[in-house]
Design a protein around this motif. Structure first.
Motif, PDB file in Angstrom:
ATOM      1  N   ASP A  40      -7.496 -89.792  33.339  1.00 26.10           N
ATOM      2  CA  ASP A  40      -6.535 -90.890  33.266  1.00 26.10           C
ATOM      3  C   ASP A  40      -7.196 -92.210  32.906  1.00 26.10           C
ATOM      4  O   ASP A  40      -6.571 -93.105  32.346  1.00 26.10           O
ATOM      5  CB  ASP A  40      -5.799 -91.043  34.609  1.00 26.10           C
ATOM      6  CG  ASP A  40      -4.736 -89.963  34.765  1.00 26.10           C
ATOM      7  OD1 ASP A  40      -4.345 -89.384  33.709  1.00 26.10           O
ATOM      8  OD2 ASP A  40      -4.328 -89.671  35.898  1.00 26.10           O
ATOM      9  N   ASN A  41      -8.461 -92.341  33.236  1.00 31.13           N
ATOM     10  CA  ASN A  41      -9.167 -93.591  32.974  1.00 31.13           C
ATOM     11  C   ASN A  41     -10.415 -93.363  32.128  1.00 31.13           C
ATOM     12  O   ASN A  41     -11.533 -93.440  32.620  1.00 31.13           O
ATOM     13  CB  ASN A  41      -9.565 -94.258  34.294  1.00 31.13           C
ATOM     14  CG  ASN A  41      -8.336 -94.646  35.095  1.00 31.13           C
ATOM     15  OD1 ASN A  41      -7.450 -95.326  34.593  1.00 31.13           O
ATOM     16  ND2 ASN A  41      -8.280 -94.174  36.336  1.00 31.13           N
ATOM     17  N   GLN A  69      -5.194 -95.327  22.941  1.00 27.39           N
ATOM     18  CA  GLN A  69      -5.925 -95.519  24.186  1.00 27.39           C
ATOM     19  C   GLN A  69      -7.437 -95.481  23.956  1.00 27.39           C
ATOM     20  O   GLN A  69      -8.157 -96.402  24.350  1.00 27.39           O
ATOM     21  CB  GLN A  69      -5.527 -94.432  25.185  1.00 27.39           C
ATOM     22  CG  GLN A  69      -6.066 -94.698  26.570  1.00 27.39           C
ATOM     23  CD  GLN A  69      -5.837 -93.517  27.494  1.00 27.39           C
ATOM     24  OE1 GLN A  69      -6.081 -92.370  27.115  1.00 27.39           O
ATOM     25  NE2 GLN A  69      -5.391 -93.784  28.700  1.00 27.39           N
ATOM     26  N   GLY A 107      -2.546 -97.256  29.949  1.00 26.69           N
ATOM     27  CA  GLY A 107      -2.037 -96.115  30.699  1.00 26.69           C
ATOM     28  C   GLY A 107      -0.989 -95.344  29.944  1.00 26.69           C
ATOM     29  O   GLY A 107      -0.627 -95.684  28.825  1.00 26.69           O
TER      30      GLY A 107
END
Ligand code: ADP
Ligand code: MG
Length: 725
Positions: A368-369, A424, A442
């Motif tokens: 996710d990060n 992203q 996100g």
């Protein structure tokens, strides 16, 4: 329908044809038959002595050298298993540089003195075979007096039984090498490159604290596009039969513009074919997963689940053979050519690539990060650096006469190699270029405006269909490979260029740590350096836009439009040094691949040119002449009746006929030209003289197709082939 042309007969046959019903539909769960015909781990575990089983698994899992003593035990168990499955023969299956699959069959049964036969299969027969290598391309690696070639068992790719009405065969996937151990096939370099890539990936994992990361391999999930046409039409098209594509044919009035095919309902007959193929693939342990229509009418796709690179490559070849065979059973022909129909969307084979192993999963999962996931960023940066440094090699790995019809046209990725990272990741790497990354965009979500519908999450990495090398969430997808090509060529290249990048990174980090630099700091410095030096390869925009080639040139990215532009990349000093260093190809092997690339190119176009000449002369020209004669007779009849005939139609029919005659004469003389007989000379002649001469014949013939009376036109039309399923 009247008319006596081959085409008219084909149409009548298509109308009269009833496809076979699928007999097993609904009678079995897919799980029941999965791997039924595979000498799988489970089978081995049941049938092999424990120590032998352990030894084989250790080779498969950890890349340990194969213990020759176990071969006899495995061979004996394999033979018993295969005989129970009705096998009468065994075959070493290998993948020569024609891109096809080759098999050398031998009988299990050897006659003994008393008139009976004994089933024999020793370890040494399993491990090594000796097919005559002289009929396979070798690009100068083998003199005719040393025609011998050897096949060698690939323990990591499971053996299987192939069913055939005339007796089943035990198939053993093998490498194929010359007497001197040089690669004559696609599997040898794939295994070598996998080993090199894995070793350097493991060095990096160790730096990240995985004390025992295990054997890292490459994974490949190939998406295969293909066309289905009715076999009656196929048989009425000598060009499709002999070259895999139509060399004549004007575009249908109803094309793919309506977009009604993509994800549309699959025709019943095609569904029957798909059920049948999936069942066969399941039996062979090939995890076929998705199916849907593709962009063009008559075009479809299958995407088996990803597997270890070499197994995926073997399965991919087997899938193509299976499709061909089963399509015939259903009265269809399966076309794997990259461009069977000019002006209609072509077919590719997307190679989804990742690296990892069963314990660690894919090393290209961002989480996710991603900005915080240093290990992921390092592997991702390795890919960026590799693709930037060796874009030319990637382009060369998918170069062929047939793929030239597709790459660079507005339907497939452009011939310029670039990487799509998605919003992203692109953002994270932009941050890295100027210091540490501190945030990740996100996941978003969209609301549809209907309360009862769920809120759908949107991907942070958007989809981009125009990029040749796209990050797609947990893998990179190389979209330039052609539908006919083996995935091995691209996989070898990706593995090798990645090995070099991983080696570079591991060395930098090891040195930094050894000289006392903080590890995190060293990683940060390295990432910044890589994205600064190699960020030019990242392009998230529209690859079809006119501005892109101009922008790409400014960035110093190559635009290798054709096979002849791309193949020399294989023999640059950098390429030779790279493949030598990682022991994937020595110089001789590289030169041989370059030579074979040229030979295959010239061969393909040569066949097409001769077919064009033959069909133009014996099929199209006579139809046009008959048509002209009919009009001339009409003119004469009108005159005889004392009427004033309109000469317009006669002139209209005569002009393209004259154009066809002169184009055929041009092609004939281009085919007769002396090319000096070097591979390069022939390839250059094919590109410069044969292709334009063929295209002149085709334009004249296609103009005639739109003119000649329908009941005289001899070739099934695009309309018929693409829409009657
Ligand atoms: P799309 O059409 O969106 O590209 P498909 O489902 O048709 O997706 O095909 C995706 C392919 O990618 C499948 O063959 C799938 O197994 C493969 N794939 C998925 N994850 C990985 C991975 N980690 N490594 C390699 N291939 C993968
Ligand atoms: Mg895809």
């Amino acid at each position: 329908m009247s008319g006596n042309t081959v085409r008219r007969q084909a149409i009548r046959d298509v109308e009269a044809y009833t496809p076979p019903a699928v007999s097993f539909a609904g009678t079995e769960a897919p799980g029941e038959i999965f791997g039924e015909n595979v000498f799988s781990r489970i089978v081995m575990q049941k049938r092999l002595p424990k120590s032998v089983y352990k030894s084989v698994i250790s080779t498969i899992e950890h890349g340990a050298a194969l213990d020759p003593l176990v071969a006899d035990a495995v061979a004996s168990a394999m033979k018993d298993w295969a005989l129970e499955k009705g096998a009468t023969h065994y075959a070493h299956v290998f993948y020569p540089l024609t891109g096809l699959t080759a098999e050398k069959h031998d009988s299990f049964f050897e006659p003994v003195g008393d008139g009976t036969a004994l089933a024999e299969f020793a370890g040494k027969t399993l491990v090594q075979g000796e097919p005559d290598a002289s009929s396979f391309p070798n690009g100068g690696l083998r003199n005719t007096f040393e025609a011998r070639g050897y096949t060698g068992w690939d323990v990591t790719s499971p053996a299987y039984v192939l069913e055939n009405p005339n007796g089943n065969t035990l198939c053993i996937p093998t490498v194929f090498v010359s007497m001197t151990g040089e690669a004559l096939d696609h599997k040898t370099p794939l295994l070598r490159s996998q080993q090199a890539m894995g070793a350097h990936a493991e060095r990096i994992l160790k730096l990240f604290g995985h004390t025992n990361p295990g054997n890292i391999v490459s994974f490949c999930g190939p998406e295969q596009e293909y066309f289905l046409v009715d076999r009656h039409f196929f048989l009425a098209r000598p060009d499709l039969m002999n070259s895999g594509r139509t060399l004549f044919g004007s575009k249908p009035p109803k094309g793919q513009e309506f977009d009604d095919h993509y994800f549309g309902a699959i025709p019943e007959r095609v569904l029957g074919f798909m059920m049948d193929t999936e069942r066969e693939l399941f039996k062979l342990g090939i995890p076929a997963k998705t199916r849907h229509n593709e962009v063009a009418p008559g075009q479809f796709e299958i995407a088996p689940m990803f597997e270890r690179g070499n197994i995926a490559a073997d399965h991919q070849q087997l899938l193509m053979t299976t499709f061909k065979t089963i399509a015939k059973k259903h009265g269809m022909e399966c076309l794997f050519h990259e461009k069977p129909f000019q002006g209609v969307n072509g077919s590719g084979k997307h190679v989804n690539f990742s690296l990892g192993n069963s314990a660690l999963g894919s090393l290209l999962v961002p989480g996710d990060n991603p900005h915080d996931n240093a290990q992921f960023l390092v592997f991702c940066a390795a890919v960026i650096r590799a693709v930037h440094r060796y874009a030319g090699l990637l382009r060369a790995s998918v170069a062929s006469a047939t793929n030239d019809h597709r790459l660079g046209a507005n339907e497939a990725p452009p011939a310029i190699i670039s990487i799509f990272l998605g919003d992203q990741l692109a953002d994270v790497f932009e941050q890295i270029a100027s210091g540490p990354a501190t945030s990740s965009k996100g996941k978003g979500h969209m609301t549809i405006g209907v309360d009862t519908l769920p809120v759908l999450p949107t991907d942070p990495g958007d989809r981009n269909r125009t990029s040749p090398f796209a990050f797609t969430g947990n893998r990179f997808e190389f979209r330039a490979p052609g539908s006919m090509q083996t995935v091995s060529g691209p996989m070898v290249t990706i593995n090798t260029i990645l090995a070099e990048s991983l080696d570079h990174i591991a060395t930098e980090l090891e040195n930094a740590v050894a000289s006392g630099t903080d590890f995190d700091e060293a990683v940060q410095t390295l990432l910044t350096e890589i994205i600064t030096q190699h960020g030019a390869i990242v392009f998230n925009g529209d690859g079809y836009a006119d501005a892109w080639p101009i922008e790409a040139e400014k960035r110093g990215l190559a635009n290798l439009k054709t096979t002849l532009d791309a193949l020399p990349e294989l023999i640059t000093p950098e390429a030779l040094a790279l493949f030598e260093k990682y022991r994937v190809f020595n110089h001789r092997e590289m030169h041989s691949r370059y030579e074979i690339g040229l030979e295959q190119y010239a061969l393909t176009i040569g066949v097409e040119a001769r077919l064009t000449l033959e069909m133009g002369t014996t099929v199209v020209l006579p139809a046009a002449v008959r048509h002209q004669t009919e009009i001339a007779q009409n003119v004469a009849a009108l005159k005889a009746a004392g009427l004033e005939p309109d000469l317009g139609p006669l002139e209209e029919a005569s002009a393209p006929l004259a154009a066809l005659r002169s184009a055929l004469a041009g092609l004939r003389s281009a085919l007769a030209a002396d090319t000096g007989h070097s591979a390069l000379g022939e390839a250059q002649h094919a590109a410069a003289a044969l292709l334009p001469a063929m295209s002149a014949v085709r334009s004249a013939a296609d103009a005639l197709e739109e003119l000649v009376a329908d009941d005289l036109w001899p070739l099934p039309t695009y309309q018929e082939m693409l829409f009657v399923l």
